[in-house]
Scaffold this motif. Structure first.
Motif, PDB file in Angstrom:
ATOM      1  N   GLN A 138       1.529  11.939  -9.588  1.00  0.00           N
ATOM      2  CA  GLN A 138       0.900  13.241  -9.397  1.00  0.00           C
ATOM      3  C   GLN A 138       1.913  14.374  -9.560  1.00  0.00           C
ATOM      4  O   GLN A 138       1.602  15.413 -10.149  1.00  0.00           O
ATOM      5  CB  GLN A 138       0.266  13.302  -8.009  1.00  0.00           C
ATOM      6  CG  GLN A 138      -0.983  12.454  -7.883  1.00  0.00           C
ATOM      7  CD  GLN A 138      -1.469  12.355  -6.451  1.00  0.00           C
ATOM      8  OE1 GLN A 138      -0.756  12.735  -5.521  1.00  0.00           O
ATOM      9  NE2 GLN A 138      -2.669  11.845  -6.263  1.00  0.00           N
ATOM     10  N   ASP A 141       2.441   1.686  -3.327  1.00  0.00           N
ATOM     11  CA  ASP A 141       1.481   2.186  -4.312  1.00  0.00           C
ATOM     12  C   ASP A 141       1.214   3.671  -4.088  1.00  0.00           C
ATOM     13  O   ASP A 141       1.069   4.434  -5.043  1.00  0.00           O
ATOM     14  CB  ASP A 141       0.180   1.391  -4.195  1.00  0.00           C
ATOM     15  CG  ASP A 141      -0.785   1.706  -5.319  1.00  0.00           C
ATOM     16  OD1 ASP A 141      -0.405   1.529  -6.489  1.00  0.00           O
ATOM     17  OD2 ASP A 141      -1.909   2.143  -5.036  1.00  0.00           O
ATOM     18  N   ARG A 142       1.162   4.093  -2.825  1.00  0.00           N
ATOM     19  CA  ARG A 142       0.976   5.515  -2.547  1.00  0.00           C
ATOM     20  C   ARG A 142       2.154   6.324  -3.078  1.00  0.00           C
ATOM     21  O   ARG A 142       1.978   7.416  -3.634  1.00  0.00           O
ATOM     22  CB  ARG A 142       0.828   5.734  -1.041  1.00  0.00           C
ATOM     23  CG  ARG A 142      -0.538   5.333  -0.498  1.00  0.00           C
ATOM     24  CD  ARG A 142      -0.606   5.541   0.997  1.00  0.00           C
ATOM     25  NE  ARG A 142      -1.917   5.170   1.520  1.00  0.00           N
ATOM     26  CZ  ARG A 142      -2.202   5.091   2.815  1.00  0.00           C
ATOM     27  NH1 ARG A 142      -1.248   5.345   3.705  1.00  0.00           N
ATOM     28  NH2 ARG A 142      -3.401   4.749   3.214  1.00  0.00           N
ATOM     29  N   ASN A 143       3.359   5.808  -2.874  1.00  0.00           N
ATOM     30  CA  ASN A 143       4.532   6.500  -3.405  1.00  0.00           C
ATOM     31  C   ASN A 143       4.478   6.597  -4.920  1.00  0.00           C
ATOM     32  O   ASN A 143       4.828   7.625  -5.513  1.00  0.00           O
ATOM     33  CB  ASN A 143       5.806   5.781  -2.970  1.00  0.00           C
ATOM     34  CG  ASN A 143       6.072   5.910  -1.488  1.00  0.00           C
ATOM     35  OD1 ASN A 143       5.582   6.832  -0.853  1.00  0.00           O
ATOM     36  ND2 ASN A 143       6.830   4.985  -0.926  1.00  0.00           N
ATOM     37  N   ILE A 198       0.838  -1.203   0.000  1.00  0.00           N
ATOM     38  CA  ILE A 198       0.000   0.000   0.000  1.00  0.00           C
ATOM     39  C   ILE A 198       0.875   1.256   0.000  1.00  0.00           C
ATOM     40  O   ILE A 198       0.628   2.214  -0.741  1.00  0.00           O
ATOM     41  CB  ILE A 198      -0.941  -0.012   1.212  1.00  0.00           C
ATOM     42  CG1 ILE A 198      -2.023  -1.091   1.023  1.00  0.00           C
ATOM     43  CG2 ILE A 198      -1.596   1.350   1.409  1.00  0.00           C
ATOM     44  CD1 ILE A 198      -2.884  -1.317   2.245  1.00  0.00           C
ATOM     45  N   GLU A 199       1.912   1.251   0.862  1.00  0.00           N
ATOM     46  CA  GLU A 199       2.806   2.408   0.909  1.00  0.00           C
ATOM     47  C   GLU A 199       3.544   2.581  -0.418  1.00  0.00           C
ATOM     48  O   GLU A 199       3.745   3.701  -0.890  1.00  0.00           O
ATOM     49  CB  GLU A 199       3.823   2.243   2.060  1.00  0.00           C
ATOM     50  CG  GLU A 199       3.198   2.325   3.440  1.00  0.00           C
ATOM     51  CD  GLU A 199       2.502   3.652   3.675  1.00  0.00           C
ATOM     52  OE1 GLU A 199       3.002   4.681   3.189  1.00  0.00           O
ATOM     53  OE2 GLU A 199       1.441   3.660   4.324  1.00  0.00           O
ATOM     54  N   GLN A 204     -10.126   9.571  -6.681  1.00  0.00           N
ATOM     55  CA  GLN A 204      -9.001   8.630  -6.697  1.00  0.00           C
ATOM     56  C   GLN A 204      -8.530   8.299  -5.297  1.00  0.00           C
ATOM     57  O   GLN A 204      -8.208   7.151  -4.993  1.00  0.00           O
ATOM     58  CB  GLN A 204      -7.842   9.222  -7.499  1.00  0.00           C
ATOM     59  CG  GLN A 204      -8.088   9.273  -8.996  1.00  0.00           C
ATOM     60  CD  GLN A 204      -6.912   9.853  -9.735  1.00  0.00           C
ATOM     61  OE1 GLN A 204      -6.520  10.980  -9.483  1.00  0.00           O
ATOM     62  NE2 GLN A 204      -6.337   9.086 -10.625  1.00  0.00           N
ATOM     63  N   ARG A 205      -8.483   9.298  -4.420  1.00  0.00           N
ATOM     64  CA  ARG A 205      -7.894   9.087  -3.099  1.00  0.00           C
ATOM     65  C   ARG A 205      -8.827   8.380  -2.132  1.00  0.00           C
ATOM     66  O   ARG A 205      -8.404   7.565  -1.336  1.00  0.00           O
ATOM     67  CB  ARG A 205      -7.497  10.434  -2.496  1.00  0.00           C
ATOM     68  CG  ARG A 205      -6.341  11.107  -3.203  1.00  0.00           C
ATOM     69  CD  ARG A 205      -6.138  12.491  -2.614  1.00  0.00           C
ATOM     70  NE  ARG A 205      -5.158  13.247  -3.382  1.00  0.00           N
ATOM     71  CZ  ARG A 205      -5.092  14.554  -3.385  1.00  0.00           C
ATOM     72  NH1 ARG A 205      -5.950  15.252  -2.687  1.00  0.00           N
ATOM     73  NH2 ARG A 205      -4.175  15.176  -4.085  1.00  0.00           N
ATOM     74  N   HIS A 206     -10.118   8.728  -2.201  1.00  0.00           N
ATOM     75  CA  HIS A 206     -10.998   8.330  -1.113  1.00  0.00           C
ATOM     76  C   HIS A 206     -12.198   7.475  -1.509  1.00  0.00           C
ATOM     77  O   HIS A 206     -12.726   6.760  -0.667  1.00  0.00           O
ATOM     78  CB  HIS A 206     -11.525   9.580  -0.402  1.00  0.00           C
ATOM     79  CG  HIS A 206     -10.448  10.513   0.056  1.00  0.00           C
ATOM     80  ND1 HIS A 206      -9.544  10.185   1.039  1.00  0.00           N
ATOM     81  CD2 HIS A 206     -10.134  11.767  -0.337  1.00  0.00           C
ATOM     82  CE1 HIS A 206      -8.722  11.205   1.235  1.00  0.00           C
ATOM     83  NE2 HIS A 206      -9.045  12.178   0.410  1.00  0.00           N
ATOM     84  N   GLN A 262       1.768   6.641  -6.769  1.00  0.00           N
ATOM     85  CA  GLN A 262       0.762   7.629  -7.138  1.00  0.00           C
ATOM     86  C   GLN A 262       1.279   9.043  -6.905  1.00  0.00           C
ATOM     87  O   GLN A 262       1.006   9.950  -7.700  1.00  0.00           O
ATOM     88  CB  GLN A 262      -0.508   7.401  -6.326  1.00  0.00           C
ATOM     89  CG  GLN A 262      -1.269   6.144  -6.715  1.00  0.00           C
ATOM     90  CD  GLN A 262      -2.586   6.016  -5.975  1.00  0.00           C
ATOM     91  OE1 GLN A 262      -2.993   6.928  -5.265  1.00  0.00           O
ATOM     92  NE2 GLN A 262      -3.235   4.883  -6.121  1.00  0.00           N
ATOM     93  N   LEU A 263       2.021   9.239  -5.811  1.00  0.00           N
ATOM     94  CA  LEU A 263       2.571  10.565  -5.536  1.00  0.00           C
ATOM     95  C   LEU A 263       3.532  10.991  -6.639  1.00  0.00           C
ATOM     96  O   LEU A 263       3.497  12.135  -7.101  1.00  0.00           O
ATOM     97  CB  LEU A 263       3.289  10.564  -4.184  1.00  0.00           C
ATOM     98  CG  LEU A 263       3.974  11.881  -3.792  1.00  0.00           C
ATOM     99  CD1 LEU A 263       2.957  13.008  -3.717  1.00  0.00           C
ATOM    100  CD2 LEU A 263       4.708  11.728  -2.468  1.00  0.00           C
TER     101      LEU A 263
END
Length: 438
Positions: free
Chosen positions: A216, A208-210, A205-206, A354-356, A212-213
């Protein structure tokens, strides 16, 4: 036209999106998503490799032990091990053939179907009746059921597999009682698998967040570069307009005045001086028209083009949700400030979906009405209660800022949402002012 359910409320939490990422600009080096992608790929490869090794070694060891310790006929022991390995290989082969279509978004693994995992578990249970030596296949099976069956079914099936691994020697009547090691071994293994699976998912998850960041940041970098390019074009057009006005237009105006004075001073040459004056006046009108075009008609992006650009950037950030843009009515020209207002609002809502929202599908509907334009952002995500109080920490400022943005432009915001029922955000702007000016 009626509004349809739109973007996630959570979408409204953080509604103004990315902000300024600590001075990140188009001149900054491209961070590139390779690092997080490589981390995820390395984790997935390591786990897949461990599973392959476990399903190759443990059935073989079980067959040898069944023959030596439990006096199981060698053909039967080998056939039992081959059945377990065969089902595992078939499922893995199908998963590899599906490729990216078989990759789990939550684990970054190539996983076969749930039915395959359940079939493998049933064959393993049957193998324990042949010999309790096959019980140890439960350890890699713990990970498979957790990854393939989800947050609820996975732990439940894990408990069933662990319980079967404990009771298998009794059910097969190879033993009449269990030692503490035979009881605790599978249970400790199941607990360890549950913890390891939770840690692995958190790492994914972390990662994938990286990823996406980074995506972005790259989208923001591209948008900033495009904005700077448009600004440069507009400034150059203004400079050219000023130069033409100060040189060519003034020179032509002087020719008009000189020819008019010369015609008065020399009546015998009235016709030639009149032609000179008319030609200069026509060219002066062209020059003034060119100045006006250069100064006032800088390149503009239509609202539809801006919304398609928002969706294109969103699609670069991930496969889910699926995005769609619908346009109803006849498009009209909007003031640049109105285009900017709806463009920024759409960016915020799309980013929040996308985020929530955890949505599978999101539809943006741009509709043109007499005297107004509307934009509905609809998702099928988890929804929220619009009447519930939200703190700034939870993203309550997003809704306030969205309403403020539209209110400054003379527009309105309507929200329709409920927990578990998706969200609709309807934005409306008046266009009569622009139409009357046209």
């Amino acid at each position: 036209m009626t509004s349809t359910p739109a973007s996630d409320p959570a979408g409204l939490r953080d509604a103004d999106g990315l902000g300024d990422p600590d001075g990140f600009s188009s001149a900054d080096p491209d961070p590139g998503p390779e690092a997080p992608q490589e981390t995820a790929a390395a984790l997935a490869r390591t786990l897949r490799g461990a599973m392959h090794v476990a399903f190759a070694v443990l059935p073989a060891v079980g067959a040898v032990r069944a023959h030596d310790a439990d006096a199981v006929p060698l053909p039967l022991a080998l056939a039992t091990a081959a059945a377990v390995v065969g089902i595992y290989l078939i499922g893995s082969w199908f998963a590899l053939r599906r490729g990216e279509a078989g990759r789990s978004a939550r684990t970054d693994l190539l996983l076969p179907s749930r039915g395959w995992v359940l079939a493998l578990a049933l064959v393993w249970m049957a193998s324990t009746f042949v010999s309790a030596a096959f019980v140890w296949i439960a350890f890699p099976l713990f990970f498979l059921v957790l990854f393939a069956l989800g947050r609820v079914a996975g732990p439940l099936v894990l408990g069933a597999v662990a319980l079967w691994a404990v009771l298998a020697p009794l059910l097969a009547r190879e033993q009449w009682s269990l030692g503490i090691g035979e009881t605790l071994g599978p249970l400790v293994g199941a607990v360890f698998s549950l913890i390891a699976h939770a840690v692995y998912r958190r790492l994914l998850i972390e990662t994938d967040r990286n990823r996406q960041l980074v995506a972005q940041l790259r989208a923001a970098q591209s948008e900033l570069a495009d904005s700077e390019r448009r600004k440069g074009i507009a400034e150059e057009r203004q400079r050219l307009a000023q130069d033409i006005h100060d040189t060519l237009a003034q020179g032509l105006n002087s020719i008009v005045l000189f020819s008019r004075g010369a015609r008065s001073a020399h009546p015998e040459a009235t016709e030639p001086f009149s032609r000179i004056e008319d030609t200069a006046r026509e060219n002066l009108a062209d020059a003034r028209r060119l100045v006006r075009d250069l100064a006032d008609r800088a390149p503009r992006t239509t609202l539809e083009q801006a919304l398609r650009a928002v969706i294109s950037r969103a699609e670069l950030l991930g496969e889910s949700p699926r995005w769609e843009l619908r346009v109803d009515g006849t498009p009209r020209e909007l003031a640049p400030a109105q285009v900017e207002t709806l463009h920024r609002a759409a960016q915020s809502l799309v980013a929040n979906v996308q985020r929530h929202a955890e949505a599978e599908r999101c539809v943006l509907t741009l509709a043109w009405w007499p005297g107004r334009v509307s934009l509905d952002v609809v998702d099928d995500g988890r929804g929220f209660d619009p009447s519930a109080p939200t703190s700034s920490h939870e993203g309550g400022d997003g809704l306030r800022l969205l309403r403020t943005r539209l209110s400054r432009a003379g527009g309105t915001v309507a929200i329709d949402s409920a927990p578990g029922e998706g969200t609709t955000v309807g934005l409306t702007l008046p266009t009569h002012t622009q139409e009357s000016d046209a």
